[in-house]
Design an enzyme around this catalytic site. Structure first.
Site, PDB file in Angstrom:
ATOM      1  CB  CYS A 257      -1.052  -0.030   1.300  1.00 46.27           C
ATOM      2  SG  CYS A 257      -2.009  -1.237   1.066  1.00 46.27           S
TER       3      CYS A 257
ATOM      4  CD  GLN B 167       7.273   2.005  -4.287  1.00 45.40           C
ATOM      5  OE1 GLN B 167       8.384   2.126  -3.738  1.00 45.40           O
ATOM      6  NE2 GLN B 167       7.073   1.138  -5.128  1.00 45.40           N
TER       7      GLN B 167
END
Ligand SMILES: NC(=O)c1ccc[n+]([C@@H]2O[C@H](COP(=O)([O-])OP(=O)(O)OC[C@H]3O[C@@H](n4cnc5c(N)ncnc54)[C@H](O)[C@@H]3O)[C@@H](O)[C@H]2O)c1
Ligand SMILES: O=c1ccn([C@@H]2O[C@H](COP(=O)(O)OP(=O)(O)O[C@H]3O[C@H](CO)[C@@H](O)[C@H](O)[C@H]3O)[C@@H](O)[C@H]2O)c(=O)[nH]1
Length: 480
Positions: A272, A274
């Protein structure tokens, strides 16, 4: 009986729906997926994901009011409320590649809903999506929907892996965004009534659609920003002799800052952070806000810097060459208590070590050999990554050894890299590890879970992120 169907039986869809089934015996919950093996696993004793406490929840409700099926169309057609919890990865090609969210899976789910629906539906965005996605989804549904009424809600999920069951049992908040029309408000109340079976009313927040969609991206950006902030400090700590754990403790005591998410590490991973920040960066750019985009982009840049800094420390400390030296990697998952390896820092670190021709041996209690090899072979989008952590060629994945035991991984090794904070690494017999390693024996603790002084007493040369440097490591600090 209210019928819920969730499209996507992944890390979010599976546990979230299992919790609804556990707490709402008056609701029938069916989780559907196009992946036959995944659904077969949900229907077996070996669930497709590892989450503490999940087995018990699934076993208690499966076959009663919780079902897993590949018959996507049938269950979508029958449902009153449809959650969509499919992948929304970073685009790898075309416009916005490397940043924008790829909504292919979401759009195909929406088109299928439109095609098969014969009654009014509430469609819930559970996936993390760009702001304004609901508007696009609404258009797809209403254009193809044969006059059927669809209400779109945004109900982003905030669970963290490894603590999913706990997070779902006692969420800090449940967020529901909807249209500010009477029908939109009624849909919000219908979904709120589901959560009200176990979540206190004051913890169920309702907003407009765009606030709910953006809050999810904002929450992840703020969380990741804290990690990049403390990781940036860790570099300065190493340069000055300060200790990042002491700094984190001292600043975390300020009630305005708080103690959570200040654990310095080799970098954040997971599916999630990045992805969602890059998506946020893209949205800012598209809205003519380059300064805001650049601000959030730095959070990802510092994360990449932290991973490459770690590899440089390993290579630099070991006399600038790790060619032909065995290096053990303890922990491949992106955090403890999960077998998930998506965007795990271990991928970039392993590839960095392989590029310097190390002989790498990996041990992780939950990650399979097949998974590890797939991760090391996959092309990651090459956008703005420091040259030395570019993905290695697929062939190099074959050069990595995979073992079932941490002592086997560390036997005859020159160095050990701790990349996941599994509890078992804290309790290892480090004297035994030392005795079986090549000397000088190095430990690089990317999670700050071992006591460096105790290991130094055994004879190890220890690098702990953001902690005062071992003289051996200090000498090479100019390289990092
Ligand atoms: N993993 C997390 O901790 C987490 C937490 C909060 C939010 N999210 C968000 O939730 C969404 C899902 O994440 P995940 O980790 O569960 O992903 P996942 O890959 O584990 O699961 C997604 C599932 O959707 C299925 N799928 C894709 N297209 C489909 C279609 N058209 N019809 C039926 N099934 C389809 C895939 O086969 C897959 O099993 C993402 O947007 C993610 O950003 C994830
Ligand atoms: O102080 C910290 C805290 C975390 N991490 C790392 O950060 C990454 C993410 O950890 P965490 O946030 O605990 O796990 P996720 O499962 O990725 O959960 C995040 O991403 C989810 C998906 O959007 C959100 O739902 C959650 O609220 C959000 O915490 C992992 O690599 C951790 O090791 C650190 O390095 N230092």
């Amino acid at each position: 009986m209210v019928k819920i169907c969730c499209i996507g039986a992944g890390y979010v869809g599976g546990p979230t729906m299992a919790m609804i089934a556990l707490k709402c015996h008056d609701i029938e919950v069916v989780v559907v997926d196009i992946s036959k093996p995944r659904i077969a696993a949900w229907n077996s004793d070996e669930l497709p994901i590892y989450e503490p406490g999940l087995d018990e929840v699934v076993k208690e409700r499966r076959g009663k009011n919780l079902f897993f099926s590949t018959d996507v169309q049938k269950h979508v057609a029958e449902a009153d409320i449809i959650f969509v919890s499919v992948n929304t990865p970073t685009k790898t090609r075309g416009l916005g590649a490397g940043k924008a969210a790829d909504l292919t899976y979401w759009e195909s789910a929406a088109r299928m809903i439109a095609d098969v629906s014969k009654t009014d539906k509430i469609v819930v965005e559970k996936s993390t999506v760009p702001v304004k996605t609901a508007e696009a989804i609404e258009k797809i549904l209403t254009k193809n929907g044969h006059g059927i009424e669809f209400q779109i809600l945004s109900n982003p999920e905030f669970l963290a892996e490894g603590t999913a069951v706990e997070d779902l049992l006692k969420p800090d908040r449940v967020l529901i965004g909807g249209r500010e029309t009477p029908k939109g408000q009624a849909a919000i109340q219908a979904l709120a009534a589901v959560y009200a079976h176990w979540v206190p009313k004051e913890n169920i927040i309702t907003t407009n659609l765009w606030s709910a969609e953006l809050s999810k991206l904002a929450a992840n950006a703020f969380l990741a920003q804290r990690i990049s902030s403390i990781n940036a400090m860790s570099a300065l700590c190493e340069a000055t002799g300060a200790n990042v754990s002491e700094v984190a403790y001292a600043i975390g005591k300020d009630s305005r800052i708080g103690p959570k998410f200040l654990q310095s590490s080799v970098g954040f991973g997971g599916s999630c952070f990045q992805k969602d920040i890059l998506n946020l960066v893209y949205i800012c750019e598209c809205n003519g806000l380059p300064e805001v985009a650049a601000y959030w982009k730095q959070v990802v840049d510092i994360n990449d810097y932290q991973k490459s800094r770690f590899v440089n420390r390993v290579v630099g400390s070991m006399f600038n060459t790790i060619s032909g030296k065995k290096i053990a990697i303890l922990g491949f998952a992106f955090k403890k208590d999960t077998g998930d390896t998506r965007e795990t820092p271990a991928i970039d670190v392993t590839n960095g070590l392989l590029r310097d021709r190390a002989l790498v041996s990996v041990y992780d209690p939950q990650v399979t050999e097949e998974q590890m090899r797939r991760d090391l072979s996959q092309e990651k989008f090459a956008w703005d990554h420091p040259a030395h952590i570019q993905p290695a060629s697929p062939a190099s994945a074959q050069k990595v050894g995979y073992v079932m035991d941490p002592y086997q991984a560390t036997k005859d090794a020159h160095g050990v890299c701790i990349l996941t904070e599994w509890d078992e690494f804290k309790k290892m017999d480090w004297q035994k590890v030392y005795d079986n390693m090549v000397k000088p024996a190095f430990v690089f603790d990317g999670r700050n879970i071992i006591n460096p002084e105790e290991l130094r007493k055994i004879g190890f040369i220890v690098y702990s992120i953001g902690k005062p440097l071992d003289p051996f490591v200090k000498d090479v600090s100019a390289l990092v």
